[in-house]
Design a protein around this motif. Structure first.
Motif, PDB file in Angstrom:
ATOM      1  N   UNK A  42     182.860  20.374  39.011  1.00 31.26           N
ATOM      2  CA  UNK A  42     183.351  19.190  38.091  1.00 31.26           C
ATOM      3  C   UNK A  42     182.448  18.668  37.260  1.00 31.26           C
ATOM      4  N   UNK A  43     181.070  19.009  37.608  1.00 29.77           N
ATOM      5  CA  UNK A  43     179.917  18.453  36.849  1.00 29.77           C
ATOM      6  C   UNK A  43     179.882  19.062  35.371  1.00 29.77           C
ATOM      7  N   UNK A  44     180.738  19.987  35.317  1.00 26.10           N
ATOM      8  CA  UNK A  44     180.834  20.673  33.694  1.00 26.10           C
ATOM      9  C   UNK A  44     181.377  19.577  33.091  1.00 26.10           C
ATOM     10  N   UNK A  45     182.614  18.577  33.586  1.00 25.18           N
ATOM     11  CA  UNK A  45     183.185  17.618  32.978  1.00 25.18           C
ATOM     12  C   UNK A  45     182.673  16.356  32.981  1.00 25.18           C
ATOM     13  N   UNK A  46     182.196  15.798  34.217  1.00 23.55           N
ATOM     14  CA  UNK A  46     181.579  14.567  34.412  1.00 23.55           C
ATOM     15  C   UNK A  46     180.160  14.535  33.873  1.00 23.55           C
ATOM     16  N   UNK A  47     179.521  15.379  34.176  1.00 22.77           N
ATOM     17  CA  UNK A  47     177.994  15.421  33.580  1.00 22.77           C
ATOM     18  C   UNK A  47     177.700  16.089  32.029  1.00 22.77           C
ATOM     19  N   UNK A  48     178.323  17.151  31.855  1.00 26.30           N
ATOM     20  CA  UNK A  48     177.813  17.938  30.685  1.00 26.30           C
ATOM     21  C   UNK A  48     179.000  17.590  29.609  1.00 26.30           C
ATOM     22  N   UNK A  49     180.332  16.825  30.016  1.00 26.25           N
ATOM     23  CA  UNK A  49     181.040  16.281  28.971  1.00 26.25           C
ATOM     24  C   UNK A  49     182.070  17.464  28.206  1.00 26.25           C
ATOM     25  N   UNK A  50     182.012  18.703  29.149  1.00 29.29           N
ATOM     26  CA  UNK A  50     183.157  19.703  28.650  1.00 29.29           C
ATOM     27  C   UNK A  50     184.547  19.227  29.158  1.00 29.29           C
ATOM     28  N   UNK A  51     185.611  20.030  28.393  1.00 32.83           N
ATOM     29  CA  UNK A  51     187.119  19.634  28.852  1.00 32.83           C
ATOM     30  C   UNK A  51     187.312  20.434  29.987  1.00 32.83           C
ATOM     31  N   UNK A  52     186.528  21.371  30.601  1.00 32.59           N
ATOM     32  CA  UNK A  52     187.048  22.252  31.636  1.00 32.59           C
ATOM     33  C   UNK A  52     185.856  22.527  32.630  1.00 32.59           C
ATOM     34  N   UNK A  53     186.113  23.148  33.745  1.00 30.47           N
ATOM     35  CA  UNK A  53     184.973  23.469  34.429  1.00 30.47           C
ATOM     36  C   UNK A  53     184.544  25.007  34.259  1.00 30.47           C
ATOM     37  N   UNK A  54     185.164  25.669  33.353  1.00 31.15           N
ATOM     38  CA  UNK A  54     185.157  27.112  32.961  1.00 31.15           C
ATOM     39  C   UNK A  54     183.459  27.406  32.413  1.00 31.15           C
ATOM     40  N   UNK A  55     183.049  26.650  31.316  1.00 30.10           N
ATOM     41  CA  UNK A  55     181.583  27.024  31.075  1.00 30.10           C
ATOM     42  C   UNK A  55     180.593  27.072  32.271  1.00 30.10           C
ATOM     43  N   UNK A  56     180.649  26.341  33.239  1.00 30.69           N
ATOM     44  CA  UNK A  56     179.469  26.027  34.057  1.00 30.69           C
ATOM     45  C   UNK A  56     179.117  27.282  34.488  1.00 30.69           C
ATOM     46  N   UNK A  57     177.831  27.539  34.533  1.00 32.90           N
ATOM     47  CA  UNK A  57     177.087  28.904  35.001  1.00 32.90           C
ATOM     48  C   UNK A  57     176.584  28.662  36.390  1.00 32.90           C
TER      49      UNK A  57
ATOM     50  N   UNK B 267     171.370  13.960  56.286  1.00 36.29           N
ATOM     51  CA  UNK B 267     172.149  14.230  57.204  1.00 36.29           C
ATOM     52  C   UNK B 267     173.339  15.111  56.806  1.00 36.29           C
ATOM     53  N   UNK B 268     174.063  14.966  55.454  1.00 30.84           N
ATOM     54  CA  UNK B 268     175.342  15.348  55.132  1.00 30.84           C
ATOM     55  C   UNK B 268     175.225  16.930  54.982  1.00 30.84           C
ATOM     56  N   UNK B 269     176.570  17.483  55.368  1.00 32.25           N
ATOM     57  CA  UNK B 269     176.527  18.916  54.887  1.00 32.25           C
ATOM     58  C   UNK B 269     176.678  19.064  53.361  1.00 32.25           C
ATOM     59  N   UNK B 270     175.903  19.934  52.836  1.00 32.08           N
ATOM     60  CA  UNK B 270     175.636  19.905  51.310  1.00 32.08           C
ATOM     61  C   UNK B 270     176.543  21.452  51.206  1.00 32.08           C
ATOM     62  N   UNK B 271     177.659  21.139  50.241  1.00 25.78           N
ATOM     63  CA  UNK B 271     178.387  22.177  49.825  1.00 25.78           C
ATOM     64  C   UNK B 271     178.395  22.690  48.228  1.00 25.78           C
ATOM     65  N   UNK B 272     178.093  23.695  48.016  1.00 26.74           N
ATOM     66  CA  UNK B 272     177.939  24.056  46.388  1.00 26.74           C
ATOM     67  C   UNK B 272     179.122  24.799  46.105  1.00 26.74           C
ATOM     68  N   UNK B 273     179.819  24.355  45.036  1.00 25.50           N
ATOM     69  CA  UNK B 273     180.625  25.169  44.134  1.00 25.50           C
ATOM     70  C   UNK B 273     180.310  26.566  43.545  1.00 25.50           C
ATOM     71  N   UNK B 274     180.993  27.634  43.802  1.00 26.04           N
ATOM     72  CA  UNK B 274     180.678  28.932  43.176  1.00 26.04           C
ATOM     73  C   UNK B 274     181.533  28.850  41.868  1.00 26.04           C
ATOM     74  N   UNK B 275     180.831  28.893  40.655  1.00 26.81           N
ATOM     75  CA  UNK B 275     181.395  28.671  39.452  1.00 26.81           C
ATOM     76  C   UNK B 275     182.483  29.782  38.872  1.00 26.81           C
TER      77      UNK B 275
END
Ligand code: KIV
Length: 260
Positions: free
Chosen positions: A43-58, A75-83
């Protein structure tokens, strides 16, 4: 938090809180507040990068943000999305790319979108000791096929099959996005891994929100499921306007903020 503790929360009846974060500053703050897991969402593609979908995130962008988040978290579990298109080609592609994410960010887990159709990939990741969370229901990476991001997914048979396939293939948890609460409750009962809902009602084992939405930093996005726990946009706008005014009027910096 570890993957086994995250999984064990379900049998202990402990509800899991998850928030997205994309940088060191916010990840550190959410961790200090005690959130159970932080999702570096595409979702960083939309909220950080200002794109209209998540598709361009690399993949490189996910690694860049994931590494910043991991460095902040104690302490938290960090989970990273596969784009998008970093795992859809084949299980081997997924293992190779997820391997990079683990090695270069230091995260505890990755997430991918899909159930039945990604079962072979989930299995390959789990067998390579790369903990993977699945994501079913509304899947933003399938926007081109689904047509809209805000469409509630109501096919109970398909949703249950996706969730069961993900668990059976070795996923340690599963995000349920935008599905009726009754179906989410049935899936949560049917699975032994934790379900993490977003727009899936109160009966999931945990909840996730996009942090900028939860804090009221974003504007003009008001799906029914979203509760804004603060209005930071208003606070930040007011502070910025005040700063501009004080600079313009010569009120800042004053004597208290100047060196003699
Ligand atoms: O990318 C993301 O932030 C997500 C959550 C909405 C679950 O996948």
């Amino acid at each position: 938090m570890t993957v086994p503790r995250f999984m064990a929360a379900k049998s202990k009846g402990k509800r899991l809180s998850v928030l997205t974060a994309y940088d060191h500053l916010w990840a550190g703050l959410f961790d200090e507040a005690g959130v159970d897991a932080i999702l570096v969402g595409d979702s960083l593609g939309m909220v950080v990068q200002g794109k209209s979908t998540t598709l361009p995130v690399t993949l490189d962008e996910m690694i860049y943000h994931g590494e910043m988040v991991v460095r902040a978290v104690k302490q938290a579990l960090v989970i990273v999305d596969l784009p998008f298109m970093s795992y859809q080609v084949s299980p081997a592609q997924a293992v190779e790319n997820a391997g990079r994410v683990f090695k270069e960010t230091g995260c505890a887990a990755v997430k991918l979108e899909g159930g039945v159709h990604q079962a072979a990939t989930i299995r390959a990741l789990a067998q390579a000791d790369l903990p993977v969370m699945a994501h079913v229901g509304m899947r933003p990476q399938s926007i081109r096929r689904l047509g809209a991001m805000s469409k509630v997914q109501r096919d109970e048979v398909e949703l249950l099959a996706d969730a069961r396939a993900a668990e059976e293939a070795g996923a340690f948890g599963i995000v349920l996005e935008l599905i009726p609460r009754g179906i989410a409750a049935k899936i949560t009962k049917a699975l032994s891994i934790p379900t993490i809902g977003i727009g899936a009602g109160p009966d999931c084992d945990g909840q996730v929100l996009v942090s900028c939405d939860m804090l009221g930093l974003t504007d003009g996005f008001q799906p029914k499921f979203l509760k804004r726990f603060a209005n930071l946009r208003e606070t930040a706008l007011n502070a910025t306007r005040q700063y501009i005014t004080e600079v313009a009027q010569g009120e800042f910096p004053d004597a208290a903020h100047s060196h003699e």
